[in-house]
Design a protein around this motif. Sequence first.
Motif, PDB file in Angstrom:
ATOM      1  N   VAL A   1      12.423  -9.707   4.670  1.00 51.54           N
ATOM      2  CA  VAL A   1      11.847  -8.494   4.095  1.00 51.54           C
ATOM      3  C   VAL A   1      10.468  -8.263   4.687  1.00 51.54           C
ATOM      4  N   LYS A   2      10.236  -7.044   5.167  1.00 52.24           N
ATOM      5  CA  LYS A   2       8.889  -6.619   5.549  1.00 52.24           C
ATOM      6  C   LYS A   2       8.186  -6.227   4.257  1.00 52.24           C
ATOM      7  N   VAL A   3       7.215  -7.010   3.866  1.00 48.76           N
ATOM      8  CA  VAL A   3       6.586  -6.861   2.559  1.00 48.76           C
ATOM      9  C   VAL A   3       5.656  -5.652   2.546  1.00 48.76           C
ATOM     10  N   GLU A   4       5.808  -4.825   1.522  1.00 47.83           N
ATOM     11  CA  GLU A   4       4.853  -3.745   1.282  1.00 47.83           C
ATOM     12  C   GLU A   4       3.960  -4.068   0.094  1.00 47.83           C
ATOM     13  N   ALA A   5       4.522  -4.762  -0.898  1.00 47.37           N
ATOM     14  CA  ALA A   5       3.759  -5.085  -2.094  1.00 47.37           C
ATOM     15  C   ALA A   5       4.314  -6.359  -2.717  1.00 47.37           C
ATOM     16  N   CYS A   6       3.452  -7.050  -3.468  1.00 45.43           N
ATOM     17  CA  CYS A   6       3.874  -8.270  -4.154  1.00 45.43           C
ATOM     18  C   CYS A   6       3.090  -8.395  -5.450  1.00 45.43           C
ATOM     19  N   GLY A   7       3.797  -8.486  -6.563  1.00 40.17           N
ATOM     20  CA  GLY A   7       3.150  -8.605  -7.860  1.00 40.17           C
ATOM     21  C   GLY A   7       2.515  -9.965  -8.063  1.00 40.17           C
TER      22      GLY A   7
ATOM     23  N   LEU B   1       5.697 -14.185  -5.907  1.00 41.33           N
ATOM     24  CA  LEU B   1       7.109 -14.206  -6.280  1.00 41.33           C
ATOM     25  C   LEU B   1       7.749 -12.832  -6.440  1.00 41.33           C
ATOM     26  N   ASP B   2       6.960 -11.799  -6.710  1.00 43.85           N
ATOM     27  CA  ASP B   2       7.544 -10.482  -7.005  1.00 43.85           C
ATOM     28  C   ASP B   2       7.412  -9.571  -5.798  1.00 43.85           C
ATOM     29  N   VAL B   3       8.411  -9.614  -4.951  1.00 41.45           N
ATOM     30  CA  VAL B   3       8.365  -8.973  -3.638  1.00 41.45           C
ATOM     31  C   VAL B   3       9.012  -7.592  -3.671  1.00 41.45           C
ATOM     32  N   ALA B   4       8.393  -6.640  -2.986  1.00 45.35           N
ATOM     33  CA  ALA B   4       9.006  -5.328  -2.750  1.00 45.35           C
ATOM     34  C   ALA B   4       8.723  -4.929  -1.311  1.00 45.35           C
ATOM     35  N   GLY B   5       9.735  -4.455  -0.634  1.00 46.43           N
ATOM     36  CA  GLY B   5       9.560  -4.075   0.762  1.00 46.43           C
ATOM     37  C   GLY B   5      10.853  -3.551   1.358  1.00 46.43           C
TER      38      GLY B   5
ATOM     39  N   LEU C   1      11.200   5.765  -6.944  1.00 50.59           N
ATOM     40  CA  LEU C   1      10.268   4.717  -7.358  1.00 50.59           C
ATOM     41  C   LEU C   1       9.579   4.141  -6.124  1.00 50.59           C
ATOM     42  N   ASP C   2       8.241   4.205  -6.084  1.00 51.27           N
ATOM     43  CA  ASP C   2       7.550   3.643  -4.928  1.00 51.27           C
ATOM     44  C   ASP C   2       7.557   2.118  -5.007  1.00 51.27           C
ATOM     45  N   LEU C   3       7.409   1.476  -3.849  1.00 51.25           N
ATOM     46  CA  LEU C   3       7.547   0.033  -3.770  1.00 51.25           C
ATOM     47  C   LEU C   3       6.411  -0.714  -4.472  1.00 51.25           C
ATOM     48  N   VAL C   4       5.253  -0.101  -4.571  1.00 51.08           N
ATOM     49  CA  VAL C   4       4.141  -0.757  -5.274  1.00 51.08           C
ATOM     50  C   VAL C   4       4.482  -0.925  -6.749  1.00 51.08           C
ATOM     51  N   ARG C   5       5.001   0.123  -7.363  1.00 56.39           N
ATOM     52  CA  ARG C   5       5.394   0.016  -8.770  1.00 56.39           C
ATOM     53  C   ARG C   5       6.620  -0.872  -8.943  1.00 56.39           C
ATOM     54  N   ALA C   6       7.497  -0.865  -7.976  1.00 57.90           N
ATOM     55  CA  ALA C   6       8.657  -1.761  -8.038  1.00 57.90           C
ATOM     56  C   ALA C   6       8.217  -3.217  -8.063  1.00 57.90           C
ATOM     57  N   ALA C   7       7.136  -3.541  -7.331  1.00 55.58           N
ATOM     58  CA  ALA C   7       6.636  -4.915  -7.288  1.00 55.58           C
ATOM     59  C   ALA C   7       6.025  -5.363  -8.609  1.00 55.58           C
ATOM     60  N   ALA C   8       5.712  -4.421  -9.489  1.00 52.19           N
ATOM     61  CA  ALA C   8       5.166  -4.771 -10.803  1.00 52.19           C
ATOM     62  C   ALA C   8       6.252  -5.178 -11.786  1.00 52.19           C
ATOM     63  N   LEU C   9       7.518  -4.948 -11.446  1.00 50.95           N
ATOM     64  CA  LEU C   9       8.601  -5.114 -12.407  1.00 50.95           C
ATOM     65  C   LEU C   9       9.240  -6.503 -12.512  1.00 50.95           C
ATOM     66  N   PRO C  10       9.469  -7.244 -11.414  1.00 51.68           N
ATOM     67  CA  PRO C  10      10.410  -8.365 -11.491  1.00 51.68           C
ATOM     68  C   PRO C  10      10.146  -9.438 -12.539  1.00 51.68           C
TER      69      PRO C  10
END
Length: 326
Positions: free
Chosen positions: A32-38, A62-66, A114-123
């Motif tokens: 995964v090319k990381v864009e955001a991580c919680g 641990l909370d990866v979005a990309g 849903l943008d990836l930054v907000r997605a990274a806040a969820l896991p």
Amino acid sequence: MRALVLDRPGPLDSLRSTELPVPAPGPGQVRVKVEACGLNPVDYQIAKNGVAGLAWPHVLGLDVAGTVDALGEGVTRVGVGQRVAYHADLRRPGGFAEYTVGDAEVLAQVPAALDLVRAAALPAAGMTAYQALVRRLHVAEGQTVLVNGGAGGVGGFAVQLAAMTGARVFATASARNIDHVRKLGAQAVIDYRTEDVPARVRELTGGRGVDAVVDTVSTESATASLRLLAYGGGLAAVAGRPDITTVAPFTIAPSVHEIALGAAYSSGDEQARTDMAVMLTELCALAADGRLDPLLARTVPLDEVPAALEELAARHVRGKLVMTLG
């Protein structure tokens, strides 16, 4: 690639930015090319204390979005270019880096809305709350739910998810967070610093007690909350299991559920890992539709992650902090 690494357990200011080789996905994995991580409490806990069997130096996060960048052998459920989010295995290199590798079976595809930054806040926080309320406590319309720590990450998601079921939701919070927790869906918010929480719960329930408790505070808090349950009620412990011996046998007959989201990896249970993708997919859909607030407090660049983790460790952050790569 740029990465934030920890050479050995120690203070958070020992985290350092460096260059590492770009990882290659193995069978059943994707890069995964990381864009955001919680950011999560487990990050500073691992940094300070380590984990048995962890290889050093280690990349936290641990909370990866990309975006899926490469596929390992046998991967068919996702393709290159797809936007994904997931909760990673803490024993492997994580998402505080430009690229990371994850198991394909745990990936949730992120909707376009849903943008990836907000997605990274969820896991981690979102799935922990979901697992507690939906998978374990089976909260339903008309029931009463108490969330201890309603302003935190897990607590904030728990308040929202419980309110969506039609349950009557109570929560504890400090005075400065009362309005915030009410807006998330709590019908009553109890200031744990100035109010008698058990007395207030009994008042709100006419002496009956609540059907369910989600405790995000501590073992001591969870133990005290057992006495607030109505007959047949259940408690989900996020921050330490309660002492069940404080409840006399054959009285209120409580059920107690220990929530350990990441143990889906260490347990070796494939079904549990697959369910992480199911839970996160549902949370992403709710967030994309505007029904669930991802609770994003603010974003931080990679170099500021150590300071942000220090702030998180002080336990005064409302909502979620997310690292973004510029």
